[in-house]
Scaffold this active site. Structure first.
Site, PDB file in Angstrom:
ATOM      1  CG  ASN A  95      -6.179  -5.134   2.046  1.00 41.56           C
ATOM      2  OD1 ASN A  95      -6.336  -4.309   2.934  1.00 41.56           O
ATOM      3  ND2 ASN A  95      -7.101  -6.007   1.739  1.00 41.56           N
ATOM      4  CB  SER A 135      -0.074   0.021   0.504  1.00 41.85           C
ATOM      5  OG  SER A 135      -0.618  -0.140   1.777  1.00 41.85           O
ATOM      6  CB  THR A 136       2.479  -1.871  -3.993  1.00 47.10           C
ATOM      7  OG1 THR A 136       3.368  -2.690  -3.290  1.00 47.10           O
ATOM      8  CG2 THR A 136       3.016  -1.569  -5.363  1.00 47.10           C
ATOM      9  CD  GLU A 172       9.420  -4.230   3.266  1.00 48.47           C
ATOM     10  OE1 GLU A 172       9.454  -3.296   4.080  1.00 48.47           O
ATOM     11  OE2 GLU A 172      10.439  -4.840   2.906  1.00 48.47           O
ATOM     12  CE  LYS A 231       6.341  -3.673  -3.949  1.00 46.39           C
ATOM     13  NZ  LYS A 231       6.869  -4.584  -2.988  1.00 46.39           N
ATOM     14  NE  ARG A 271      26.480 -10.024 -20.918  1.00 50.61           N
ATOM     15  CZ  ARG A 271      26.577 -10.200 -22.226  1.00 50.61           C
ATOM     16  NH1 ARG A 271      26.698  -9.150 -23.019  1.00 50.61           N
ATOM     17  NH2 ARG A 271      26.545 -11.398 -22.758  1.00 50.61           N
ATOM     18  CG  PHE A 283       4.104 -14.880 -11.709  1.00 54.73           C
ATOM     19  CD1 PHE A 283       3.013 -14.080 -11.367  1.00 54.73           C
ATOM     20  CD2 PHE A 283       4.674 -14.702 -12.959  1.00 54.73           C
ATOM     21  CE1 PHE A 283       2.505 -13.134 -12.243  1.00 54.73           C
ATOM     22  CE2 PHE A 283       4.175 -13.758 -13.860  1.00 54.73           C
ATOM     23  CZ  PHE A 283       3.084 -12.979 -13.490  1.00 54.73           C
ATOM     24  CB  CYS A 287       3.287  -8.321  -5.219  1.00 57.41           C
ATOM     25  SG  CYS A 287       3.153  -7.757  -3.537  1.00 57.41           S
TER      26      CYS A 287
HETATM   27  C1  UDX Z   1       0.487  -5.553   1.378  1.00 60.43           C
HETATM   28  C2  UDX Z   1       0.588  -4.170   0.818  1.00 60.43           C
HETATM   29  O1  UDX Z   1       0.091  -3.264   1.686  1.00 60.43           O
HETATM   30  C3  UDX Z   1       0.057  -4.146  -0.565  1.00 60.43           C
HETATM   31  O2  UDX Z   1       0.084  -2.911  -1.147  1.00 60.43           O
HETATM   32  C4  UDX Z   1       0.976  -5.031  -1.286  1.00 60.43           C
HETATM   33  O3  UDX Z   1       0.898  -4.892  -2.647  1.00 60.43           O
HETATM   34  C5  UDX Z   1       0.668  -6.411  -0.830  1.00 60.43           C
HETATM   35  O4  UDX Z   1       1.010  -6.487   0.482  1.00 60.43           O
HETATM   36  P1  UDX Z   1      -0.669  -7.161   2.800  1.00 60.43           P
HETATM   37  O5  UDX Z   1       0.017  -6.761   4.049  1.00 60.43           O
HETATM   38  O6  UDX Z   1      -0.184  -8.384   2.117  1.00 60.43           O
HETATM   39  O7  UDX Z   1      -0.666  -5.953   1.797  1.00 60.43           O
HETATM   40  O8  UDX Z   1      -2.214  -7.198   2.912  1.00 60.43           O
HETATM   41  P2  UDX Z   1      -3.096  -7.874   3.993  1.00 60.43           P
HETATM   42  O9  UDX Z   1      -2.388  -9.058   4.545  1.00 60.43           O
HETATM   43  O10 UDX Z   1      -4.429  -8.014   3.368  1.00 60.43           O
HETATM   44  O11 UDX Z   1      -3.133  -6.788   5.163  1.00 60.43           O
HETATM   45  C6  UDX Z   1      -3.781  -5.574   5.129  1.00 60.43           C
HETATM   46  C7  UDX Z   1      -4.429  -5.329   6.497  1.00 60.43           C
HETATM   47  O12 UDX Z   1      -4.960  -4.019   6.522  1.00 60.43           O
HETATM   48  C8  UDX Z   1      -5.568  -6.278   6.830  1.00 60.43           C
HETATM   49  O13 UDX Z   1      -5.294  -6.946   8.041  1.00 60.43           O
HETATM   50  C9  UDX Z   1      -6.801  -5.367   6.950  1.00 60.43           C
HETATM   51  O14 UDX Z   1      -7.694  -5.765   7.939  1.00 60.43           O
HETATM   52  C10 UDX Z   1      -6.151  -4.040   7.291  1.00 60.43           C
HETATM   53  N1  UDX Z   1      -6.978  -2.886   6.969  1.00 60.43           N
HETATM   54  C11 UDX Z   1      -7.510  -2.735   5.733  1.00 60.43           C
HETATM   55  C12 UDX Z   1      -7.210  -1.919   7.951  1.00 60.43           C
HETATM   56  O15 UDX Z   1      -6.754  -2.049   9.075  1.00 60.43           O
HETATM   57  N2  UDX Z   1      -7.949  -0.805   7.629  1.00 60.43           N
HETATM   58  C13 UDX Z   1      -8.507  -0.640   6.416  1.00 60.43           C
HETATM   59  O16 UDX Z   1      -9.171   0.357   6.166  1.00 60.43           O
HETATM   60  C14 UDX Z   1      -8.278  -1.636   5.427  1.00 60.43           C
HETATM   61  C1  UDX Z   2       7.461 -10.536  -4.568  1.00 67.00           C
HETATM   62  C2  UDX Z   2       8.786  -9.792  -4.698  1.00 67.00           C
HETATM   63  O1  UDX Z   2       9.849 -10.751  -4.818  1.00 67.00           O
HETATM   64  C3  UDX Z   2       9.006  -8.890  -3.517  1.00 67.00           C
HETATM   65  O2  UDX Z   2      10.213  -8.135  -3.667  1.00 67.00           O
HETATM   66  C4  UDX Z   2       7.828  -7.955  -3.393  1.00 67.00           C
HETATM   67  O3  UDX Z   2       7.973  -7.133  -2.245  1.00 67.00           O
HETATM   68  C5  UDX Z   2       6.528  -8.735  -3.308  1.00 67.00           C
HETATM   69  O4  UDX Z   2       6.412  -9.599  -4.422  1.00 67.00           O
HETATM   70  P1  UDX Z   2       6.589 -12.614  -3.207  1.00 67.00           P
HETATM   71  O5  UDX Z   2       5.340 -12.466  -3.993  1.00 67.00           O
HETATM   72  O6  UDX Z   2       6.496 -12.785  -1.737  1.00 67.00           O
HETATM   73  O7  UDX Z   2       7.544 -11.382  -3.438  1.00 67.00           O
HETATM   74  O8  UDX Z   2       7.368 -13.904  -3.732  1.00 67.00           O
HETATM   75  P2  UDX Z   2       8.441 -14.231  -4.853  1.00 67.00           P
HETATM   76  O9  UDX Z   2       9.510 -15.026  -4.229  1.00 67.00           O
HETATM   77  O10 UDX Z   2       8.858 -13.055  -5.620  1.00 67.00           O
HETATM   78  O11 UDX Z   2       7.638 -15.248  -5.788  1.00 67.00           O
HETATM   79  C6  UDX Z   2       6.503 -14.849  -6.526  1.00 67.00           C
HETATM   80  C7  UDX Z   2       5.994 -16.003  -7.348  1.00 67.00           C
HETATM   81  O12 UDX Z   2       6.888 -16.312  -8.402  1.00 67.00           O
HETATM   82  C8  UDX Z   2       5.801 -17.299  -6.566  1.00 67.00           C
HETATM   83  O13 UDX Z   2       4.622 -17.942  -6.974  1.00 67.00           O
HETATM   84  C9  UDX Z   2       7.015 -18.103  -6.952  1.00 67.00           C
HETATM   85  O14 UDX Z   2       6.825 -19.478  -6.815  1.00 67.00           O
HETATM   86  C10 UDX Z   2       7.190 -17.688  -8.393  1.00 67.00           C
HETATM   87  N1  UDX Z   2       8.555 -17.852  -8.901  1.00 67.00           N
HETATM   88  C11 UDX Z   2       9.582 -17.163  -8.340  1.00 67.00           C
HETATM   89  C12 UDX Z   2       8.790 -18.684  -9.989  1.00 67.00           C
HETATM   90  O15 UDX Z   2       7.861 -19.310 -10.520  1.00 67.00           O
HETATM   91  N2  UDX Z   2      10.059 -18.795 -10.472  1.00 67.00           N
HETATM   92  C13 UDX Z   2      11.105 -18.112  -9.936  1.00 67.00           C
HETATM   93  O16 UDX Z   2      12.237 -18.261 -10.439  1.00 67.00           O
HETATM   94  C14 UDX Z   2      10.861 -17.275  -8.832  1.00 67.00           C
END
Ligand code: UDX
Ligand code: UDX
Length: 487
Positions: A95, A135-136, A172, A231, A271, A283, A287
């Site tokens: 993360n 990771s982003t 991703e 991203k 468009r 939202f 991310c």
């Molecule tokens: C991801 C992406 O990596 C992040 O950049 C993006 O913007 C959001 O989604 P995500 O998978 O959602 O993160 O995060 P999280 O569910 O918190 O998982 C990260 C994992 O990495 C955790 O399980 C944590 O324990 C692990 N971690 C963290 C390690 O194994 N080593 C570390 O040093 C730090």
């Molecule tokens: C987002 C991006 O879509 C994905 O490509 C990226 O990798 C991670 O961030 P995520 O956060 O999982 O994905 O969900 P997303 O479906 O994009 O929704 C984000 C938030 O916007 C949610 O709270 C959703 O309810 C809200 N949303 C989405 C709205 O309020 N209106 C919409 O029309 C669409």
């Protein structure tokens, strides 16, 4: 030599991104051994649990993918070093939260976990490896990772040369709740790498992995910085659409227009397109806010204040939308919610996930708690523990939320006194003064709304923060219903 074909992949970070992504790679590439490692022992134990309902990430279809690949060529482990040593390609999927301290507090991405990963890879590796940023990350992080890797400790006792590394960016784009579907059938896969020979070999190796199931024309290769910036840009554009329609929802409420009709009317213009125009309470998710703040920080760093302000407004508008919703509840309930029972339908940041990071529900609840409302929450997937953890975390990290100066820090004991979490929605709704819909779970539509009306205090208010309920039907029953952007 940098491998041009891989048979062994490691991924550091078994979270919402690392877990599902690696599970699908393993499913689609039975010839590749995939090991997902994490420092969190409980998380790894959950990924290894024979009861697939216990997987740490809830995603439709993920249980089948894990069932198919786990212990065949998909492994979950806490042995980070061994996984690094064995793998030809290592994904970093830890993360990258917004910094809560020091330089860039509240804005910049905290890269300490990514940096730790790079250091560990540098220490352990004995052979040339491909390192993939999943990771982003802010633009140019690859450069920092490369610097750390290239400074890998000299090996005085070894006659072999220090290992070489090639760093790729492979952001991703999966959305939670549809992760497996998005991974199986992505709009595109983006791979950024260096233009030198090592970079090209590394990019080819990763293209070959995805080509096992993704059509080649959907696998885009770019320079590494373009990939990193794409991203952030993709998330900023998506979030911007939501803030744009949410801004209009406030105007609709004043003028008597209906925001869903406006969204439909503009979305039929090819468009503009129909997606991501659903007005809502705001939202959430791990991310959007983080990536935009990160973009804003970058722009300020490169002395582009106008560009920074432009994107920052997307987040400000989102804060305003959450605040507006909470305020509407308080105003409508005769200017106070103190001692009133408000039922929350939904806590997750969107449907079909148990993820609550940055969920609008947390901020709306906090605002109502400031006025001492009694909140009764029902969410089909979110645990009680998580809900309390979210509210308590917000008390410590309120810096980004709207009007933060007006808020007082709530004591955990007070929060536990005022908030009750239910497993049965009808229990949550019984005797309530008002219902707030925070997540668009499908099941909410199918409830027996007459029964709910009969069990509520009158007048029975519904605040539909997702515009999912049948307004005409609810009005006919006798509810006072307010939606987002409904005049
Ligand atoms: C991801 C992406 O990596 C992040 O950049 C993006 O913007 C959001 O989604 P995500 O998978 O959602 O993160 O995060 P999280 O569910 O918190 O998982 C990260 C994992 O990495 C955790 O399980 C944590 O324990 C692990 N971690 C963290 C390690 O194994 N080593 C570390 O040093 C730090
Ligand atoms: C987002 C991006 O879509 C994905 O490509 C990226 O990798 C991670 O961030 P995520 O956060 O999982 O994905 O969900 P997303 O479906 O994009 O929704 C984000 C938030 O916007 C949610 O709270 C959703 O309810 C809200 N949303 C989405 C709205 O309020 N209106 C919409 O029309 C669409």
């Amino acid at each position: 030599m940098i491998p041009s074909k891989v048979t062994n992949i490691a991924c550091i970070g078994a979270g919402y991104v690392g877990g599902p992504t690696m599970a699908v790679i393993a499913q689609k590439c039975p010839h590749i051994k995939v090991t997902v490692v994490d420092i969190n022992e409980q998380r790894i134990a959950d990924w290894n649990d024979t009861d697939l309902d216990k997987l740490p990430v809830y995603e439709p279809g993920l249980d089948q993918v894990v069932a198919e690949a786990r212990d065949r060529n998909l492994f979950f482990s806490t042995d980070v070093e061994n996984a690094i040593r064995e793998a030809q390609m290592i994904f970093i999927s830890v993360n990258t939260p917004t910094k809560t301290y020091g330089v860039g507090k509240g804005m910049a991405a905290d890269l300490k976990y990514v940096e730790l990963c790079a250091r560990q890879i540098a220490e352990v590796a004995t052979e040339d490896k491909i390192v993939v940023e999943k990771s982003t990350l802010p633009v140019r992080t690859a450069q920092s990772i490369r610097t750390i890797l290239d400074a890998s400790p000299a090996r005085p006792l070894s006659s072999s040369p220090a290992p070489r590394f090639s760093v790729l960016s492979n952001p991703e784009f999966l959305a939670e709740g549809t992760a497996v579907k998005d991974l199986h059938n992505p709009d595109r896969v983006l791979i950024g790498g260096d233009e030198d020979e090592d970079g090209q070999r590394a990019m080819n190796a990763l293209v070959e992995v995805y080509a096992n199931w993704v059509p080649r024309e959907r696998i885009l290769t770019t320079r590494i910085w373009s990939s990193e910036l794409s991203k952030l840009t993709a998330n900023a554009f998506l979030a911007q659409r939501i803030s744009s329609i949410n801004a209009l929802s406030a105007l609709c409420e004043q003028t008597g227009a209906d925001v869903d009709e406006v969204a439909h009317a503009i979305g039929t213009d090819s468009r503009i397109g129909p997606k991501f125009l659903k007005s809502s309470v705001g939202f959430g998710g791990s991310c959007f806010q983080k990536d935009i703040l990160n973009l804003v920080y970058l722009c300020r760093h490169f002395n582009l204040p106008e560009v920074a302000d432009y994107w920052e407004q997307v987040v400000k508008l989102n804060d305003y939308q959450k605040h507006r919703f909470a305020k509407q509840i308080i105003d409508t309930l005769f200017n106070t919610v103190s001692g009133k029972k408000i039922a929350f339908l939904g806590w997750a940041f969107k449907k079909d996930t148990n993820d609550t990071r940055e969920s609008a529900a947390i901020y709306v609840a906090d605002e109502l708690l400031q006025d001492r409302a009694e909140i009764h929450v029902y969410d089909p997937k979110v645990t009680e523990e998580r809900i309390f953890a979210d509210l308590e975390y917000l008390q410590q990290h309120r810096s980004n939320s709207c009007n933060s100066s007006e808020f007082v820090q709530l004591d955990p004991a007070l929060i536990r006194n005022l908030v009750t979490v239910h497993n049965d929605p009808y229990e949550a709704l019984k005797d309530s003064h008002a219902i707030a819909v925070l997540t668009e779970w499908d099941e909410f539509r199918a409830y027996d709304w007459q029964k709910i009306y009969d069990a509520m205090r009158k007048p029975a208010f519904v605040f539909d923060g997702r515009n999912i309920l049948n307004r005409e039907e609810l009005k006919r029953i006798g509810f006072e219903i307010k939606g987002i952007g409904k005049g």
